[in-house]
Design a protein around this motif. Structure first.
Motif, PDB file in Angstrom:
ATOM      1  N   UNK A 198      -7.490  -1.268  -2.027  1.00 32.50           N
ATOM      2  CA  UNK A 198      -6.793  -0.297  -1.187  1.00 32.50           C
ATOM      3  C   UNK A 198      -5.798   0.535  -1.988  1.00 32.50           C
ATOM      4  N   UNK A 199      -6.224   0.936  -3.190  1.00 34.89           N
ATOM      5  CA  UNK A 199      -5.380   1.781  -4.018  1.00 34.89           C
ATOM      6  C   UNK A 199      -5.392   3.210  -3.485  1.00 34.89           C
ATOM      7  N   UNK A 200      -4.299   3.902  -3.737  1.00 36.55           N
ATOM      8  CA  UNK A 200      -4.243   5.339  -3.489  1.00 36.55           C
ATOM      9  C   UNK A 200      -4.559   6.030  -4.808  1.00 36.55           C
ATOM     10  N   UNK A 201      -5.649   6.788  -4.858  1.00 42.93           N
ATOM     11  CA  UNK A 201      -6.091   7.398  -6.107  1.00 42.93           C
ATOM     12  C   UNK A 201      -6.149   8.916  -5.942  1.00 42.93           C
ATOM     13  N   UNK A 202      -5.519   9.614  -6.885  1.00 49.14           N
ATOM     14  CA  UNK A 202      -5.573  11.072  -6.929  1.00 49.14           C
ATOM     15  C   UNK A 202      -6.092  11.465  -8.311  1.00 49.14           C
ATOM     16  N   UNK A 203      -7.163  12.262  -8.341  1.00 46.95           N
ATOM     17  CA  UNK A 203      -7.768  12.638  -9.613  1.00 46.95           C
ATOM     18  C   UNK A 203      -7.958  14.147  -9.679  1.00 46.95           C
ATOM     19  N   UNK A 204      -7.409  14.761 -10.722  1.00 46.73           N
ATOM     20  CA  UNK A 204      -7.705  16.158 -11.011  1.00 46.73           C
ATOM     21  C   UNK A 204      -9.017  16.189 -11.780  1.00 46.73           C
ATOM     22  N   UNK A 235       0.835  -1.192   0.000  1.00 43.59           N
ATOM     23  CA  UNK A 235       0.000   0.000   0.000  1.00 43.59           C
ATOM     24  C   UNK A 235       0.875   1.248   0.000  1.00 43.59           C
ATOM     25  N   UNK A 236       0.364   2.306  -0.622  1.00 43.68           N
ATOM     26  CA  UNK A 236       1.193   3.487  -0.859  1.00 43.68           C
ATOM     27  C   UNK A 236       0.567   4.732  -0.229  1.00 43.68           C
ATOM     28  N   UNK A 237       1.408   5.480   0.476  1.00 48.17           N
ATOM     29  CA  UNK A 237       1.036   6.793   0.969  1.00 48.17           C
ATOM     30  C   UNK A 237       1.819   7.838   0.177  1.00 48.17           C
ATOM     31  N   UNK A 238       1.113   8.784  -0.414  1.00 45.89           N
ATOM     32  CA  UNK A 238       1.740   9.881  -1.145  1.00 45.89           C
ATOM     33  C   UNK A 238       1.664  11.145  -0.302  1.00 45.89           C
ATOM     34  N   UNK A 239       2.730  11.933  -0.341  1.00 43.48           N
ATOM     35  CA  UNK A 239       2.753  13.172   0.420  1.00 43.48           C
ATOM     36  C   UNK A 239       3.416  14.286  -0.389  1.00 43.48           C
ATOM     37  N   UNK A 260       6.905   9.130  -1.326  1.00 45.73           N
ATOM     38  CA  UNK A 260       6.152   7.886  -1.463  1.00 45.73           C
ATOM     39  C   UNK A 260       6.580   6.963  -0.336  1.00 45.73           C
ATOM     40  N   UNK A 261       5.637   6.661   0.552  1.00 45.72           N
ATOM     41  CA  UNK A 261       5.935   5.838   1.732  1.00 45.72           C
ATOM     42  C   UNK A 261       7.168   6.347   2.481  1.00 45.72           C
ATOM     43  N   UNK A 262       7.233   7.666   2.618  1.00 46.97           N
ATOM     44  CA  UNK A 262       8.309   8.282   3.390  1.00 46.97           C
ATOM     45  C   UNK A 262       9.608   8.470   2.649  1.00 46.97           C
ATOM     46  N   UNK A 263       9.676   8.053   1.384  1.00 45.13           N
ATOM     47  CA  UNK A 263      10.912   8.178   0.598  1.00 45.13           C
ATOM     48  C   UNK A 263      10.751   9.251  -0.462  1.00 45.13           C
ATOM     49  N   UNK A 264      11.744  10.108  -0.590  1.00 46.07           N
ATOM     50  CA  UNK A 264      11.704  11.174  -1.593  1.00 46.07           C
ATOM     51  C   UNK A 264      11.595  10.565  -2.984  1.00 46.07           C
ATOM     52  N   UNK A 265      10.632  11.049  -3.761  1.00 45.70           N
ATOM     53  CA  UNK A 265      10.372  10.466  -5.076  1.00 45.70           C
ATOM     54  C   UNK A 265      11.580  10.593  -6.004  1.00 45.70           C
ATOM     55  N   UNK A 266      12.394  11.608  -5.785  1.00 44.51           N
ATOM     56  CA  UNK A 266      13.570  11.815  -6.637  1.00 44.51           C
ATOM     57  C   UNK A 266      14.619  10.726  -6.446  1.00 44.51           C
ATOM     58  N   UNK A 267      14.514   9.960  -5.364  1.00 40.08           N
ATOM     59  CA  UNK A 267      15.479   8.894  -5.087  1.00 40.08           C
ATOM     60  C   UNK A 267      15.002   7.523  -5.578  1.00 40.08           C
TER      61      UNK A 267
END
Length: 274
Positions: free
Chosen positions: A190-196, A1-5, A62-69
């Motif tokens: 239990x997907x993480x969904x973001x919709x504009x 499961x994924x948490x986005x921040x 993403x799950x506490x890790x910087x996306x750039x890494x």
């Protein structure tokens, strides 16, 4: 499961700031809607969440890790994207495009196998696009292409899906079908969904939480009832709309104040000034 921040993120292009110092999170099993006027930065936020663009400041996690890494291929195994305007090779068939969703799962010089084919076919079945499988992309309408791109994202089998105006070019029936599908997958898997989303009524009905963007900042965040209020809508969109409670769902709904227009005629003669 994924948490986005997004943590104190500022985004822009050239010398222009689009969104400034925004912070919010998106949890597994939650469908979050980004709403706001045209040009408010909804699409820009989607691009940052999939690392198409990098923040000027702040961090996307993403799950506490910087996306750039996170390496690009690893990121593609975590996050699927449905862009607002997909650039696709016109000579490819719809099925070939959907099957591309399996690319992150393949090794170097590895071809799709029976399981990959089955997953792609199931995604087309879920999006009611199987009848388009052998047709070339250049022969399809904008709405059909949008459905194919959504099927490709499902084929990718990620735990997070980002959608930028997923109902663009779709008729009302298809809008409901696609959003029903996405909402169902969000809950079941239990997907993480973001919709504009441009349509506030669809956003209110389908999203668990809304983030209202205006003037480069988050104007409001919370449940649809908390965000789609007369005060927020009038401040962000102007006084031309009316917020009421939907008689069936009990959720907030927005209607234009057509009765305030000098061109509105209850008899249907739109050419006559009232």
């Amino acid at each position: 499961m994924i948490k986005l921040e997004m943590q104190n993120v500022t985004l822009g292009y050239g010398s222009k700031v689009v969104v400034r110092d925004i912070t919010f999170s998106m949890m597994p099993g939650e469908m979050v809607g980004l709403v706001g006027p045209n040009g408010s930065g909804k699409s820009t936020i989607i691009k940052a969440l999939c690392h198409t663009i990098s923040p000027w400041s702040g961090r996307v996690m993403i799950n506490g890790k910087d996306i750039s890494r996170i390496p690009r291929k690893d990121l593609a195994l975590l996050v699927g994207v449905v862009p607002q305007t997909a650039v696709l090779p016109s000579i490819f068939t719809a099925f070939e495009i959907v099957l591309m969703g399996r690319n992150p799962h393949l090794g170097l010089f590895q071809y799709e196998g029976p399981r990959d084919m089955a997953i792609a076919w199931q995604a087309m079945e879920r999006t009611s696009t199987q009848h388009l499988a052998e047709r070339r992309i250049g022969e399809l309408s904008g709405g059909e292409i949008q459905s194919i791109v959504i099927a490709r994202a499902l084929t990718q089998e990620t735990e997070a899906i980002l959608l930028d105006e997923p109902t663009a070019n779709l008729d009302i029936g298809r809008q409901i079908e696609i959003l029903d599908l996405i909402k169902g997958l969000c809950r079941e898997n239990r997907l993480t969904v973001v919709a504009a989303l441009h349509d506030l009524n669809l956003a209110s009905h389908y999203c668990d939480r809304l983030v209202l963007i205006n003037d480069s900042r988050i104007r409001a965040e919370g449940t649809p009832a908390e965000v789609i209020s007369p005060e927020n809508i009038n401040e962000v969109y102007g006084s031309g709309s009316y917020v009421h409670t939907h008689p069936l769902s009990g959720l907030p709904a927005v209607l234009p104040r057509v009765g305030d227009s000098k061109y509105w005629n209850p008899r249907g003669n739109t050419s006559q000034k009232i």
